[in-house]
Design a protein around this motif. Structure first.
Motif, PDB file in Angstrom:
ATOM      1  N   ASN A  54      -9.374  -5.692   0.852  1.00  0.00           N
ATOM      2  CA  ASN A  54      -8.885  -5.414   1.883  1.00  0.00           C
ATOM      3  C   ASN A  54      -9.045  -4.741   3.168  1.00  0.00           C
ATOM      4  O   ASN A  54     -10.840  -4.259   2.075  1.00  0.00           O
TER       5      ASN A  54
ATOM      6  N   SER B 192     -10.103  -3.181  -7.015  1.00  0.00           N
ATOM      7  CA  SER B 192      -8.976  -3.449  -5.999  1.00  0.00           C
ATOM      8  C   SER B 192      -9.095  -4.436  -5.691  1.00  0.00           C
ATOM      9  O   SER B 192      -9.757  -5.184  -5.383  1.00  0.00           O
TER      10      SER B 192
ATOM     11  N   LYS C 211      -3.827  -5.699 -13.286  1.00  0.00           N
ATOM     12  CA  LYS C 211      -3.605  -5.060 -10.990  1.00  0.00           C
ATOM     13  C   LYS C 211      -5.016  -3.480 -11.362  1.00  0.00           C
ATOM     14  O   LYS C 211      -5.501  -3.947 -11.911  1.00  0.00           O
ATOM     15  N   GLU C 212      -4.732  -3.743  -9.726  1.00  0.00           N
ATOM     16  CA  GLU C 212      -5.816  -2.274  -9.655  1.00  0.00           C
ATOM     17  C   GLU C 212      -5.689  -1.289 -10.173  1.00  0.00           C
ATOM     18  O   GLU C 212      -4.654  -0.691 -11.361  1.00  0.00           O
TER      19      GLU C 212
ATOM     20  N   ASN D 124      -3.972   7.371   5.004  1.00  0.00           N
ATOM     21  CA  ASN D 124      -3.999   8.154   3.906  1.00  0.00           C
ATOM     22  C   ASN D 124      -4.839   6.849   2.256  1.00  0.00           C
ATOM     23  O   ASN D 124      -5.022   7.156   1.391  1.00  0.00           O
ATOM     24  N   ILE D 125      -5.577   6.189   3.160  1.00  0.00           N
ATOM     25  CA  ILE D 125      -7.138   5.420   2.278  1.00  0.00           C
ATOM     26  C   ILE D 125      -8.588   5.876   2.741  1.00  0.00           C
ATOM     27  O   ILE D 125      -9.530   5.462   2.968  1.00  0.00           O
TER      28      ILE D 125
ATOM     29  N   LYS E 277      -3.458   2.857  -5.206  1.00  0.00           N
ATOM     30  CA  LYS E 277      -2.526   3.659  -5.960  1.00  0.00           C
ATOM     31  C   LYS E 277      -1.253   2.723  -6.136  1.00  0.00           C
ATOM     32  O   LYS E 277      -0.173   2.698  -7.019  1.00  0.00           O
ATOM     33  N   ASN E 278      -1.677   1.375  -5.395  1.00  0.00           N
ATOM     34  CA  ASN E 278      -0.443   0.776  -5.221  1.00  0.00           C
ATOM     35  C   ASN E 278       0.270  -0.252  -6.537  1.00  0.00           C
ATOM     36  O   ASN E 278       1.182  -0.789  -6.198  1.00  0.00           O
ATOM     37  N   LYS E 279      -1.261   0.144  -6.785  1.00  0.00           N
ATOM     38  CA  LYS E 279      -1.444  -0.951  -8.219  1.00  0.00           C
ATOM     39  C   LYS E 279      -1.102  -2.364  -7.242  1.00  0.00           C
ATOM     40  O   LYS E 279       0.006  -3.258  -8.693  1.00  0.00           O
ATOM     41  N   GLU E 280      -1.709  -3.016  -7.142  1.00  0.00           N
ATOM     42  CA  GLU E 280      -1.176  -4.692  -5.831  1.00  0.00           C
ATOM     43  C   GLU E 280      -2.598  -5.527  -7.539  1.00  0.00           C
ATOM     44  O   GLU E 280      -3.185  -5.266  -7.957  1.00  0.00           O
TER      45      GLU E 280
ATOM     46  N   ASP F  97      -7.664   6.321  -3.517  1.00  0.00           N
ATOM     47  CA  ASP F  97      -6.923   5.968  -3.046  1.00  0.00           C
ATOM     48  C   ASP F  97      -6.479   4.474  -2.419  1.00  0.00           C
ATOM     49  O   ASP F  97      -5.484   3.952  -2.382  1.00  0.00           O
TER      50      ASP F  97
END
Length: 437
Positions: free
Chosen positions: A343, A340, A288-289, A361-362, A370-373, A367
């Motif tokens: 994206n 990451s 994950k990220e 917000n990125i 943060k959502n740990k894709e 940033d």
């Protein structure tokens, strides 16, 4: 002497190789790689040891020099294999120690556009200059890219002892070869500083990305002895200390298959053997990220889950981060590397430009993760810091200082791609003792 360019490719240059000690043996030209750019945007060159690099190049108004679709082929392995989808600078954050001045040079000024310098004088001595636009919308073609071949020193040396059954004597052979780099560089002037963006593509498959800083100290940035260094007569003028936080964005595409996996390796003490300490190296899959920092005996690699070398080992590239100063003033400048999920909205490591179609917000690499894709198409953001404490010798002009990192092939080929023909069978343990060395 000059080195050979590949016949049949349009707009290829002939660059001068310095200190080549022997002519290049004749060889069949490697097959062409599938690079989606025209002849004027392509660099395809063969180095003296037979390694061919092929890629597309362009100028981005903010990032400056961008390399896309990077392929490598060698004399031993003539079929081109892709390494990178792209590599470029992703930010240059320059905060001064006074706390009163800070620049994000790429997003605020840009390595391309008006900042991109026209090459002249000794800027490309011994190389060949390519014409290109500055990436800022001006279609005018200028001399902006230098392409050259440069010696990199000794590529390998082996003093071999072999038993000759016919003469019943030991035969000594020295295998020794000089290596060369294909070098692409541009120069940008941002304020008083001048920056050299440089990519060195070695004939053994390694890639060095680095940023050089020269030019002059900013006369407006002088302070006191608490955060400056005395420059000039006595202790009157103090040139302010400051950071150069350089970020690169690296997008792999090994063998054109993509989907690389990120692995972290850590080596730790594990008791003692009969003579010395035992060490244990552990692999951690990074699924994950996240943001990561260098500690003693830690390194990372990007590995293809599907593309393998002739030994059946998965091809990969190791990301080698060398010494650099960590700037603690921002969260995004603390990690050495960030992985990451790819994206299109994540363009700049800090001061990420807002886009009407992208979330607001990125703004930084922190940033981005943060959502740990889950990482199915990872991008590496590599940070290398340099704390510039000025010195008398920095004026004027300032001597070049460099910061950067390396991408080192790991199991990309089953042997050294520069292996001489006489050692072609020296793969694995050839002593007859299968228990190891």
């Amino acid at each position: 002497m000059t080195y050979r360019t590949l016949a049949g490719a349009a707009a290829l240059l002939t660059a001068t190789v310095l200190a080549v000690t022997a002519p290049v043996a004749a060889q069949a030209a490697p097959a062409a790689a599938a690079t989606p750019c025209g002849a004027s945007a392509m660099v395809k060159e063969t180095l003296p040891n037979g390694t061919t690099w092929q890629m597309c190049w362009r100028i981005n108004d903010k990032a400056g020099l961008v390399l896309d679709h990077v392929f490598v082929a060698t004399k031993r392995y003539p079929q081109p294999v892709q390494v990178l989808d792209s590599i470029r600078l992703a930010q240059l954050n320059v905060p001064y120690d006074t706390g009163d001045t800070e620049y994000n040079d790429l997003t605020a000024i840009g390595m391309g556009g008006y900042g991109l310098e026209t090459l002249t004088g000794d800027d490309c001595k011994g190389g060949s200059i390519r014409l290109g636009s500055d990436g800022g919308g001006d279609p005018t073609q200028r001399k902006v890219l230098c392409v050259s071949a440069e010696p990199r020193g000794l590529a390998y040396r082996l003093h071999s002892y072999e038993w000759d059954e016919g003469t019943e004597e030991s035969k000594e052979t020295v295998y020794s070869q000089q290596g060369h780099d294909l070098v692409l560089r541009t120069i940008s002037k941002l304020g008083w500083y001048e920056y050299v963006t440089e990519y060195r593509l070695h004939d053994d498959g390694q890639i060095t990305a680095r940023l050089g800083a020269t030019g002059d100290l900013a006369p407006s940035e002088y302070s006191t002895s608490s955060n400056g260094w005395p420059i000039g007569k006595a202790a009157r003028d103090y040139a302010t200390m400051h950071y150069h936080n350089a970020f690169w964005r690296v997008d792999f595409n090994i063998a054109g298959k993509g989907g690389e996996k990120v692995e972290q390796y850590d080596t730790t003490l594990n008791g003692r053997g009969s003579m010395t300490a035992k060490l244990n190296t552990k692999k951690t899959a990074i699924a994950k990220e996240g943001t990561f920092s260098k500690v003693n005996q830690r390194w990372w690699r990007m590995v293809s889950p599907t593309s393998k070398n002739a030994d059946g080992h998965n091809r990969s590239y190791e990301i080698v981060t060398t010494g650099g100063d960590k700037y603690e003033g921002h969260p995004e400048t603390k990690p050495d590397i960030t992985f990451s999920q790819k994206n299109g909205c994540e363009k700049w490591a800090s001061d990420n430009a807002s886009d009407p179609e992208c979330p607001l917000n990125i703004q930084t690499v922190v940033d981005f993760v943060k959502n740990k894709e889950t990482l199915t198409d990872p991008v590496a953001w590599v940070r290398v810091g340099f704390h510039h404490v000025p010195r008398d010798e920095d004026q004027s002009p300032m001597p070049m200082h460099w910061q950067g990192f390396e991408l080192v092939p790991r199991d990309f080929t089953e042997m050294n791609p520069l292996t001489p023909a006489a050692l072609a069978g020296a793969n694995g343990n050839t002593s007859g003792n299968t228990s190891g060395n």
